[in-house]
Design a protein around this motif. Structure first.
Motif, PDB file in Angstrom:
ATOM      1  N   ARG A 463      -6.763 -29.703  38.570  1.00  0.00           N
ATOM      2  CA  ARG A 463      -6.149 -28.641  39.638  1.00  0.00           C
ATOM      3  C   ARG A 463      -4.590 -28.712  39.520  1.00  0.00           C
ATOM      4  N   ASN A 538     -13.051 -25.901  42.852  1.00  0.00           N
ATOM      5  CA  ASN A 538     -11.819 -26.577  42.542  1.00  0.00           C
ATOM      6  C   ASN A 538     -10.728 -25.392  42.971  1.00  0.00           C
ATOM      7  N   ARG A 556      -4.227 -23.966  45.150  1.00  0.00           N
ATOM      8  CA  ARG A 556      -4.800 -24.802  43.876  1.00  0.00           C
ATOM      9  C   ARG A 556      -6.010 -24.246  43.413  1.00  0.00           C
ATOM     10  N   THR A 557      -6.024 -23.983  41.921  1.00  0.00           N
ATOM     11  CA  THR A 557      -7.233 -23.855  41.013  1.00  0.00           C
ATOM     12  C   THR A 557      -7.101 -24.373  39.669  1.00  0.00           C
ATOM     13  N   THR A 558      -8.266 -24.251  38.985  1.00  0.00           N
ATOM     14  CA  THR A 558      -8.299 -24.522  37.694  1.00  0.00           C
ATOM     15  C   THR A 558      -8.586 -23.450  36.668  1.00  0.00           C
TER      16      THR A 558
END
Length: 730
Positions: A463, A538, A556-558
């Motif tokens: 993340r 995520n 947040r992310t991936t």
């Protein structure tokens, strides 16, 4: 040799007998104008219309050789019709007058003669070309080295017509060549002269092949005939009515794509029966039912890939026909099922890359006239189920394609499962080697669209702050609500700006104000719920008070989630096509192109959303893109912090593009001054503020910041504001 000559004489007599029932060609020969009710049209990626079902690679990864493959659906196996020896045919009496009974006998003998297959080409590869005309010429030379009595001409622009004509080619032992809509290329004329046909058949109505082609063809032989109609479906029915093969059992396939028709053609050719291309996306039309009944058809065999629905089968049953089906949505598996039936007693198996449409149609003709099975292959390797079947058959393999469509690994029957692992390891190594040369900490995810569905993730599950790449999720969430009918793109936000316009500027110049407006309009909690429900576990928006900017909300992310979102947009699985295309087209036109877009060759289509944000460690940068390469398309998502240079993103982009599409020279580059005035434009001191200067159309400007529909630009040494509609991309 005498039997072959005798057989060809009989075929000429039969052809004359059958086509003598047709009107002499004046303009175009057509069946009833009311055909399947849908002209052969399909919307291309740019939103334009092509006049026939254009074959466009579907970015779905289906049948890509990745992971576990679906088991071929068991299907009833039609019993092949016994093929009498060519010697059983006898020549018709050489008298000018015959009784009706004698004519029927002569015609029956001719049908028997039509079961003779053309010689199988001796070469292990029929070398095709990016030039469709040369591809067909090479196939013709390989299959008909001593000439051909009949030649079929179709437009290279619409190879689905050639695929639909493959069954007729088998019936008449005919070569197939491509022509231009209004002319015959010199190389094709030379091949026509070498073949020295007695009859030339022009397939397609005048919208696809004009009468100018007919006139040129008549310089080769006086007997030139057209099978045409307003669509590929009408054209197919005209060929069906004129063919000479048995019609008690008929093989049908949908012409909505090019993949199923060649398989139906090889089945029909092996059985000595007719084939018919239909519109499998609607119920059988009265014209199709009437054509089958007029031919005396009692049973129908369907080749059902992605171009035919179960409703079509139900419609045929309801009309009283006995129906059996070969059903498999995976074209590689379906081809294998068909090959096991059509390939009984085979000496050769043909292999073609389904993504090169003109090669597919050429291979359909070659496989049909030689009565040999046809398989589909990826460029890199052979789909596991196909490779296993080829090994078991012990027949030699002939590739229909050049080195750019079928690799050396295909020639050696390399299994895709092994090749995929090797290639993924090579790509991962190339990316890590590239990263080692640059400062920063990176996450990188790559997902191939189609092909082998290669996937590489280097820190892709971590993340991270996504900066403006988060805006893709916000845009998707709005469009999902529009798709559900809950709102309209014309609905306005509290700012007075419409949802459609806010999505546009949020992507085009990465406007932060519209991003904040949209997130609070949906609600952060609801938006996070939508994101989780879509499977992006995520990815999350941070919590800030209503009306507060979400730029530093702790989102947040991936890169894994970002790449998966882009892949689902590309294959239209997360939004219907109109809304997926809308968002993708916004990303195609956005102006931040200094990262991934500057690491691929000039002119290669890409749709991207970059981001940059100052954080404690320095400038964080990211970019996520769909890249439509010359050979393969893929998704690339990158996030880097701890002062990553922009050059690192370009280098990663180059490494990934080269892996899928080969090395290249100078990459694309984009000017800092990305925009130009569309019309005379007023520049203001602030958004909507006092006018400072009016500048003419065609002035090049650098866009700096934005506040919704107002763009800040650099004009000389000044920073001024103008309304967004007065600008366009350079």
């Amino acid at each position: 040799m005498k039997d072959v000559v005798k057989s060809r004489i009989v075929r000429v007599a039969a052809f004359a007998a059958v086509f003598g029932l047709l009107m002499p060609l004046a303009t175009e020969y057509s069946i009833a104008q009311a055909s399947d009710g849908i002209a052969s049209s399909a919307t291309d990626e740019s939103g334009g219309q092509s006049p026939t079902p254009t074959v466009t690679p579907i970015p779905s990864g289906e049948g890509a050789g990745a992971g576990a493959q679906p088991t071929p659906t068991p299907t009833p196996t039609p019993t092949p019709t016994p093929t009498p020896s060519p010697g059983a045919a006898r020549e018709p009496e050489q008298t000018q007058e015959q009784s009706e009974q004698e004519q029927d006998v002569a015609r029956d003998d001719a049908l028997t003669a039509e079961a003779l297959a053309a010689p199988v080409p001796a070469a292990s590869r029929i070398i095709t070309s990016p030039d469709a005309y040369i591809s067909a010429i090479n196939a013709s030379k390989a299959t008909f080295p001593n000439g051909a009595d009949h030649v079929i001409l179709t437009s290279a622009a619409y190879p689905v017509f050639a695929a639909a004509a493959a069954g007729l080619a088998a019936e008449l032992d005919a070569a197939m060549l491509y022509v231009q809509p209004a002319g015959i290329p010199a190389a094709v004329r030379t091949e026509l002269q070498r073949l020295a046909p007695t009859t030339i058949l022009v397939v397609g109505g005048t919208a696809f092949v004009t009468d100018a082609v007919v006139s040129i063809a008549r310089t080769v032989t006086s007997d030139v005939r057209r099978f045409g109609g307003a669509s590929v479906y009408e054209t197919a029915q005209s060929m069906f009515a004129a063919g000479t093969a048995g019609a008690d059992t008929v093989y049908l396939a949908g012409a909505g794509t090019i993949f199923d028709l060649p398989l139906a053609a090889t089945l029909a050719a092996t059985a000595g029966k007719k084939m018919l291309a239909v519109n499998g996306n609607v119920a059988p039309t009265p014209e199709v039912i009437a054509a089958l009944r007029a031919a005396g058809t009692t049973s129908v065999v369907l080749v059902r890939g992605s171009a035919m629905s179960s409703a079509y089968e139900a419609g045929l049953r309801g009309a009283g026909f006995a129906v059996s089906s070969h059903v498999n949505a995976d074209r590689f598996n379906l081809a294998t099922v068909i090959a096991r039936i059509a390939g009984v007693g085979r000496t050769t198996s043909f292999l073609v890359n389904p993504w090169r449409a003109w090669d597919v149609a050429v291979a359909a003709g070659v496989a049909s006239v030689t009565r040999q099975p046809l398989y589909y292959s990826l460029y890199e390797c052979v789909h596991d189920v196909v490779a296993k079947d080829l090994t078991a058959s012990r027949a030699r393999v002939t590739l229909v394609g050049d080195a750019n469509s079928l690799s050396a690994a295909v020639a050696s029957n390399t299994y895709c499962s092994a090749e995929k692992t090797r290639r993924q390891n090579a790509l991962s190594s190339a990316i890590q080697s590239t990263l080692s040369s640059y400062q920063g900490v990176y996450s990188v995810t790559v997902r191939q669209i189609g092909g082998l569905s290669e996937a590489v993730s280097i820190g892709g599950g971590i993340r991270r702050e996504p900066a403006s790449m988060m805006k893709i999720f916000a845009a998707w969430a709005v469009l999902e609500r529009v798709e559900q009918g809950r709102v309209s793109l014309n609905s306005t936000l509290r700012s007075g700006v419409s949802l459609g316009t806010c999505i546009q500027v949020m992507i085009h110049v990465s406007d932060n104000f519209c991003h904040t407006d949209i997130v609070h309009w949906i609600g952060i909690a609801e938006l996070n719920r939508m994101i989780r429900a879509a499977g992006f576990t995520n990815t999350v928006y941070g919590s800030v008070p209503p009306g507060t900017s979400v730029l530093y909300a702790g989102n947040r992310t991936t890169t894994n989630d970002l790449a998966w979102l882009m892949e689902r947009l590309a294959n239209r699985s997360i939004l219907v096509k109109p809304y997926s295309d809308l968002l993708i087209n916004h990303m195609r036109s956005q102006i931040g192109r200094s990262r991934i877009a500057s690491g691929i060759p000039p002119g290669v289509p890409q749709a991207s959303k970059p981001g940059a944000l100052w954080v404690a460690s320095g400038l964080l940068q990211g970019d996520t893109a769909i890249v439509n390469g010359a050979r393969h398309s893929y998704i690339l998502s990158i996030v880097g912090d701890n002062a990553p240079p922009t050059a690192a993103f370009r280098a990663i982009s180059r490494a990934v593009y080269s892996h899928f599409n080969g090395s290249f020279g100078t990459a694309a580059s984009y000017p800092v001054e990305q925009m130009v005035t569309r019309t005379a434009s007023v520049l203001r001191s602030s958004p909507g503020g006092p006018a400072v200067v009016t500048i003419p159309a065609g002035v090049i400007l650098e866009q700096l910041e934005s506040q919704r529909v107002w763009y800040e630009v650099r004009y000389g040494s000044r920073r001024l504001w103008t309304y967004y509609t007065g600008l366009r991309n350079r």
